[in-house]
Design a protein around this motif. Structure first.
Motif, short mmCIF file in Angstrom:
data_model
loop_
_atom_site.label_atom_id
_atom_site.label_comp_id
_atom_site.label_asym_id
_atom_site.label_seq_id
_atom_site.Cartn_x
_atom_site.Cartn_y
_atom_site.Cartn_z
N GLY A 103 0.80 -1.22 0.00
CA GLY A 103 0.00 0.00 0.00
C GLY A 103 0.83 1.26 0.00
N SER A 104 0.20 2.37 0.43
CA SER A 104 0.87 3.67 0.40
C SER A 104 1.58 4.00 1.71
CB SER A 104 -0.14 4.77 0.09
OG SER A 104 -1.17 4.81 1.07
N GLY A 105 1.47 3.13 2.71
CA GLY A 105 2.16 3.36 3.97
C GLY A 105 3.58 2.83 3.94
N ALA A 106 4.26 2.96 5.08
CA ALA A 106 5.62 2.41 5.22
C ALA A 106 5.48 0.93 5.57
CB ALA A 106 6.38 3.16 6.31
N ASP A 107 5.44 0.10 4.55
CA ASP A 107 5.16 -1.33 4.71
C ASP A 107 6.45 -2.13 4.82
OD1 ASP A 107 2.44 -0.73 4.43
OD2 ASP A 107 2.55 -0.93 2.25
N THR A 108 6.29 -3.37 5.34
CA THR A 108 7.42 -4.28 5.48
C THR A 108 7.09 -5.59 4.77
OG1 THR A 108 8.07 -3.35 7.62
CG2 THR A 108 8.90 -5.54 7.09
N PHE A 109 8.03 -6.05 3.96
CA PHE A 109 7.91 -7.37 3.33
C PHE A 109 8.99 -8.27 3.89
CE2 PHE A 109 9.59 -10.31 0.13
CZ PHE A 109 8.46 -11.11 -0.08
N VAL A 110 8.60 -9.48 4.33
CA VAL A 110 9.55 -10.47 4.85
C VAL A 110 9.55 -11.65 3.90
CG1 VAL A 110 10.20 -11.93 6.79
CG2 VAL A 110 9.09 -9.72 7.21
N GLY A 111 10.69 -11.92 3.26
CA GLY A 111 10.79 -13.00 2.29
C GLY A 111 11.89 -13.97 2.63
N GLY A 112 12.03 -14.98 1.78
CA GLY A 112 13.07 -15.97 1.98
C GLY A 112 12.54 -17.38 1.83
N GLY A 113 13.44 -18.35 1.84
CA GLY A 113 13.05 -19.74 1.67
C GLY A 113 12.93 -20.10 0.21
N THR A 114 12.25 -21.20 -0.08
CA THR A 114 12.14 -21.69 -1.45
C THR A 114 10.93 -21.12 -2.17
OG1 THR A 114 10.94 -23.64 -0.63
CG2 THR A 114 13.33 -23.85 -0.89
N THR A 115 10.35 -20.06 -1.65
CA THR A 115 9.17 -19.47 -2.27
C THR A 115 9.51 -18.81 -3.60
OG1 THR A 115 9.56 -17.40 -1.07
CG2 THR A 115 8.09 -19.00 -0.05
N HIS A 116 8.48 -18.69 -4.43
CA HIS A 116 8.56 -17.91 -5.66
C HIS A 116 7.62 -16.72 -5.46
CE1 HIS A 116 10.90 -20.84 -8.03
NE2 HIS A 116 10.28 -21.72 -7.26
N THR A 117 8.19 -15.53 -5.37
CA THR A 117 7.44 -14.36 -4.95
C THR A 117 7.60 -13.22 -5.94
OG1 THR A 117 7.74 -14.92 -2.61
CG2 THR A 117 7.14 -12.65 -3.12
N VAL A 118 6.47 -12.55 -6.22
CA VAL A 118 6.49 -11.28 -6.95
C VAL A 118 5.76 -10.28 -6.06
CG1 VAL A 118 5.76 -10.01 -9.00
CG2 VAL A 118 6.50 -12.40 -9.21
N VAL A 119 6.45 -9.21 -5.66
CA VAL A 119 5.85 -8.22 -4.77
C VAL A 119 5.99 -6.84 -5.39
CG1 VAL A 119 7.98 -8.09 -3.41
CG2 VAL A 119 5.84 -7.25 -2.44
N GLN A 120 4.88 -6.11 -5.39
CA GLN A 120 4.85 -4.74 -5.92
C GLN A 120 4.94 -3.77 -4.76
OE1 GLN A 120 4.18 -3.14 -9.29
NE2 GLN A 120 4.93 -1.50 -7.97
N VAL B 189 10.28 -1.49 3.45
CA VAL B 189 11.44 -2.28 3.84
C VAL B 189 11.25 -3.70 3.35
CG1 VAL B 189 12.78 -3.22 5.76
CG2 VAL B 189 11.92 -0.87 5.88
N PHE B 190 12.26 -4.23 2.66
CA PHE B 190 12.23 -5.60 2.16
C PHE B 190 13.31 -6.38 2.92
CE2 PHE B 190 10.64 -2.82 -1.10
CZ PHE B 190 9.53 -3.48 -1.59
N LEU B 191 12.86 -7.29 3.78
CA LEU B 191 13.77 -8.04 4.65
C LEU B 191 13.78 -9.50 4.22
CD1 LEU B 191 15.55 -8.28 7.20
CD2 LEU B 191 13.44 -8.63 8.51
N PHE B 192 14.98 -10.06 4.06
CA PHE B 192 15.09 -11.45 3.61
C PHE B 192 15.74 -12.32 4.68
CE2 PHE B 192 14.44 -9.06 -0.20
CZ PHE B 192 13.65 -9.90 -0.98
N LEU B 193 15.06 -13.44 4.95
CA LEU B 193 15.56 -14.45 5.89
C LEU B 193 15.96 -15.68 5.09
CD1 LEU B 193 12.72 -14.13 8.57
CD2 LEU B 193 14.81 -12.76 8.35
N SER B 194 16.55 -16.66 5.77
CA SER B 194 17.00 -17.86 5.06
C SER B 194 16.68 -19.10 5.87
CB SER B 194 18.51 -17.80 4.81
OG SER B 194 18.97 -19.01 4.21
#
Length: 307
Positions: free
Chosen positions: A221-238, A245-250
């Motif tokens: 959205g239009s706010g200060a959002d956070t995305f947490v990704g990682g792992g074997t996922t297949h992700t498309v994020v707008q 903030v885009f944070l990646f874990l493993s």
């Protein structure tokens, strides 16, 4: 036989035969409990403030308004149940499908089953545990809701207010978030999850599934959002128009993530121990390869972000 009568409680339906659902069901529908049973067609109003005061709806195409009942078991199909009052209660949906539950101002816990169900949350906080049937959840305007999709198709609307946590399931889940809440949390399932938070204005969190599997498509959205990704996922994020903030874990296994709309106002970070192994600009944008093999494509970015 009367369409509405009191009877002794009965046995546990098969889909409530284990775990917390069994414990909850037994606390209301054990053989020593007197249950209000509705077995005929029509519209009914049940007023009972004593504890326990469970109601079993066995007929189909019935409209029931409850006030004071603290447990509801729906075994019919195409029933509409409206829970009034502010008392907390639990609902067990074991019917043939197409049932509608309108929760009230009290705290509610709903256990779904193999039949399709629509749950419209009221002012009270609602917790839903999905099952194999399709699930449609519509959040309230002020309630804090917690919803877990099951193995069936699920559509969830977080509502315009309150702080909601919506978790996708193992099949296909569509999650819609809106409003100005700053604590909404949407988690992808292990199946295919689509999250649309484009109408939100408060900072929210969108996450891939903690198990590291699944397919996710998300719009922030239009706010200060956070995305947490990682792992074997297949992700498309707008990314949205806010400072995201885009944070990646493993979890030690590689994934493939694409970020659309990444700009100078946004930030990207990695958990300790997860490092950048390589970076190259290609036709799709800046491609970052992490030490666990995960690739992150910053679509449209024509320069290296880290070197």
């Amino acid at each position: 036989m009367s369409d509405i009568m009191t009877v002794n409680g009965g046995s546990i339906p098969s889909n409530f035969s284990a775990g917390f659902a069994q414990t909850a069901f037994l606390s209301f529908f054990n053989p020593s409990t007197i249950v209000t049973q509705i077995s005929g067609a029509g519209s009914f109003v049940v007023n009972d403030g004593t504890f326990p005061s469970p109601t079993a709806i066995m007929a189909s195409e019935v409209a029931v308004t409850l006030s004071g009942a603290n447990a509801i078991a729906i075994t019919g199909a195409s029933d509409t149940v409206t829970a009034g009052g502010s008392s907390p209660y639990q609902a067990f949906l074991n019917g043939g499908g197409s049932n509608v539950l309108n929760t009230g101002s009290g705290q509610s816990t709903v256990f779904a089953s193999s039949g399709s169900a629509t749950i419209n949350a009221g002012a009270g906080s609602t917790t839903v545990e999905g099952s194999s049937g399709s699930l449609a959840f519509n959040g309230g305007s002020s309630s804090n809701d917690l919803v877990f999709a099951g193995s069936g198709f699920a559509s969830m609307d977080g509502g315009s207010g309150g702080n909601d946590t919506l978790v996708g399931g193992s099949f296909a889940t569509f999650i819609n978030l809106s409003g100005a809440s700053q604590d909404d949390f949407a988690v992808a399932g292990t199946g295919i999850t689509v999250i649309d938070a484009s109408q939100t204005t408060g900072g929210l969190t969108i996450s891939t599934n903690p198990s590291g599997v699944g397919v996710l498509s998300a719009i922030m959205g239009s706010g200060a959002d956070t995305f947490v990704g990682g792992g074997t996922t297949h992700t498309v994020v707008q990314g949205g128009s806010g400072a995201d903030v885009f944070l990646f874990l493993s979890n030690g296994l590689p994934g493939a993530d694409t970020i659309l709309g990444f700009s100078a106002k946004d930030n990207i970070g990695f958990e300790p121990g997860l490092t950048i192994k390589g970076e190259a600009v290609g036709t799709m944008g800046d491609v970052i390869t992490l030490s666990d093999g995960t690739t992150i494509t910053l679509s449209g970015v024509d320069h290296k972000l880290f070197s």
